[in-house]
Design a protein around this motif. Structure first.
Motif, mmCIF file in Angstrom:
data_model
loop_
_atom_site.group_PDB
_atom_site.id
_atom_site.type_symbol
_atom_site.label_atom_id
_atom_site.label_comp_id
_atom_site.label_asym_id
_atom_site.label_seq_id
_atom_site.Cartn_x
_atom_site.Cartn_y
_atom_site.Cartn_z
ATOM 1 N N TYR A 128 -3.602 9.919 4.347
ATOM 2 C CA TYR A 128 -3.220 9.062 3.229
ATOM 3 C C TYR A 128 -1.817 9.389 2.741
ATOM 4 O O TYR A 128 -0.987 8.492 2.542
ATOM 5 C CB TYR A 128 -4.227 9.220 2.093
ATOM 6 N N ILE B 286 0.270 6.399 4.375
ATOM 7 C CA ILE B 286 0.219 5.344 3.356
ATOM 8 C C ILE B 286 1.255 5.569 2.259
ATOM 9 O O ILE B 286 2.035 4.668 1.926
ATOM 10 C CB ILE B 286 -1.198 5.243 2.754
ATOM 11 N N ARG B 287 1.304 6.779 1.709
ATOM 12 C CA ARG B 287 2.234 7.049 0.615
ATOM 13 C C ARG B 287 3.677 7.157 1.086
ATOM 14 O O ARG B 287 4.594 6.614 0.464
ATOM 15 C CB ARG B 287 1.830 8.321 -0.122
ATOM 16 N N PHE B 288 3.904 7.878 2.211
ATOM 17 C CA PHE B 288 5.269 8.120 2.679
ATOM 18 C C PHE B 288 5.760 7.025 3.622
ATOM 19 O O PHE B 288 6.855 6.491 3.455
ATOM 20 C CB PHE B 288 5.363 9.484 3.359
ATOM 21 N N LEU B 289 4.973 6.689 4.631
ATOM 22 C CA LEU B 289 5.400 5.704 5.632
ATOM 23 C C LEU B 289 5.017 4.272 5.272
ATOM 24 O O LEU B 289 5.419 3.342 5.967
ATOM 25 C CB LEU B 289 4.809 6.072 7.002
ATOM 26 N N LYS B 290 4.218 4.109 4.222
ATOM 27 C CA LYS B 290 3.865 2.776 3.703
ATOM 28 C C LYS B 290 3.086 1.923 4.709
ATOM 29 O O LYS B 290 3.236 0.699 4.742
ATOM 30 C CB LYS B 290 5.124 2.024 3.252
ATOM 31 N N PHE B 291 2.265 2.546 5.541
ATOM 32 C CA PHE B 291 1.410 1.775 6.443
ATOM 33 C C PHE B 291 0.392 0.995 5.618
ATOM 34 O O PHE B 291 -0.147 1.486 4.642
ATOM 35 C CB PHE B 291 0.665 2.699 7.404
ATOM 36 N N ALA C 81 0.718 -1.666 3.770
ATOM 37 C CA ALA C 81 1.123 -2.203 2.463
ATOM 38 C C ALA C 81 0.737 -3.669 2.302
ATOM 39 O O ALA C 81 0.558 -4.154 1.179
ATOM 40 C CB ALA C 81 2.631 -2.038 2.292
ATOM 41 N N ASP C 82 0.596 -4.386 3.433
ATOM 42 C CA ASP C 82 0.251 -5.807 3.378
ATOM 43 C C ASP C 82 -1.250 -6.068 3.486
ATOM 44 O O ASP C 82 -1.681 -7.217 3.514
ATOM 45 C CB ASP C 82 0.970 -6.551 4.507
ATOM 46 N N SER D 251 -6.270 1.968 1.905
ATOM 47 C CA SER D 251 -6.706 3.358 1.781
ATOM 48 C C SER D 251 -8.217 3.472 2.013
ATOM 49 O O SER D 251 -8.696 4.418 2.646
ATOM 50 C CB SER D 251 -6.344 3.922 0.405
ATOM 51 N N TYR E 119 -3.236 3.011 11.141
ATOM 52 C CA TYR E 119 -2.280 1.913 10.963
ATOM 53 C C TYR E 119 -3.019 0.588 11.093
ATOM 54 O O TYR E 119 -4.027 0.487 11.796
ATOM 55 C CB TYR E 119 -1.167 1.994 12.013
#
Length: 275
Positions: A49, A53-58, A60-61, A66, A191
């Protein structure tokens, strides 16, 4: 078929005893005991996570990605635990095979049942996490049960192959670890499928993202995310118009299961001698 022998009274009692013993011994001497069955996937989820998710922003759409990440990790861990346990199951129970005459399928199935108990515990955590994050429950969520059955069938099918092969090919363990690691990144768990379609360009991205869904594990995870979390998660049933192509992941699961049973059965008569 020999696998139906597991339904006899003796084999059912033995299967129940093996599952109970394995579950009790797994964390017997650890300080936190059974809590580790929940903490292990949660710790892995926390790392994934933060990084993806937080750093690479996987994702987001994708709504509630999460939650989808935790669900994917939980389902993947079930596959890994079942296949890895099944691989060593015949060797571990070698002494028992030499003393008692019982269906050899029991040792592999017991590994799958033990993993299923852990999955059930972790799945409750997923549901709680989903509700906390605002995921709206729906009656469509009941479709998770056939997906779990499909995952169980696939895992056991692979496990039957591994269990039979490991008896004579002990190098299989490190090889399988590499395969599992590669499979984890080849399956859209950390991802979203949409990331593949976007990053590989308009010519190859959409095609590859659809081909990924032919992987049974990808199909199962994506279907689970689609029905439990958000319909924005693409699934194979909406990606192809040809009904035969849509059924490829299910057909692969059935072929692995039937082929695994057949191969395991052909080798089982010599297990007691080889282990």
């Amino acid at each position: 078929m020999q696998i139906f022998e597991i339904f006899t009274e003796k084999n059912r009692v033995l299967l129940k005893a093996m599952v109970a013993t394995d579950f009790k011994l797994r964390y017997q001497q650890s300080f936190l005991g059974y809590i580790w069955s929940v903490l292990k996937p949660l710790l892995l989820f926390s790392v994934m996570y933060l990084v993806f998710i937080r750093f690479l922003k996987f994702g987001a759409d994708v709504p509630h990605f999460s939650v989808g990440l935790l669900l994917g990790i939980t389902m993947w861990n079930f596959f890994v635990e079942t296949t890895s346990g099944a691989m060593s199951s015949v060797v571990v129970h070698g002494d028992l095979m030499r003393k008692i005459n019982f269906s050899k399928f029991v040792v592999v199935i017991s590994a799958g049942m033990s993993a299923l108990i852990n999955f059930g515990i972790n799945f409750i955590v997923v549901i709680i996490f989903a509700l906390i994050n605002g995921v709206q429950p729906s009656w469509w969520g009941l479709l998770i049960f056939p997906l779990v059955i499909e995952l169980f069938v696939l895992s056991l099918g692979v496990g039957f192959y591994l269990g039979a092969l490991y008896v004579t090919f002990r190098d299989l363990s490190p090889i399988w670890e590499v395969v599992i690691q590669a499979g984890f990144y080849a399956t859209p768990i950390i991802y979203p499928v949409s990331l593949v379609a976007t990053n590989l360009g308009p010519h190859y991205g959409p095609l590859l993202s659809r081909l990924i869904l032919l992987n049974p594990l990808a199909q199962i995870v994506q279907d689970a995310r689609h029905i439990l979390i958000a319909p924005q998660n693409p699934i194979i049933w909406e990606s192809f118009s040809n009904p035969l192509i849509k059924l490829i992941p299910v057909i692969i699961c059935v072929l692995f299961f039937v082929g695994g049973i057949t191969y395991f059965s052909s080798k089982s008569n010599k297990f007691a001698e080889l282990v």
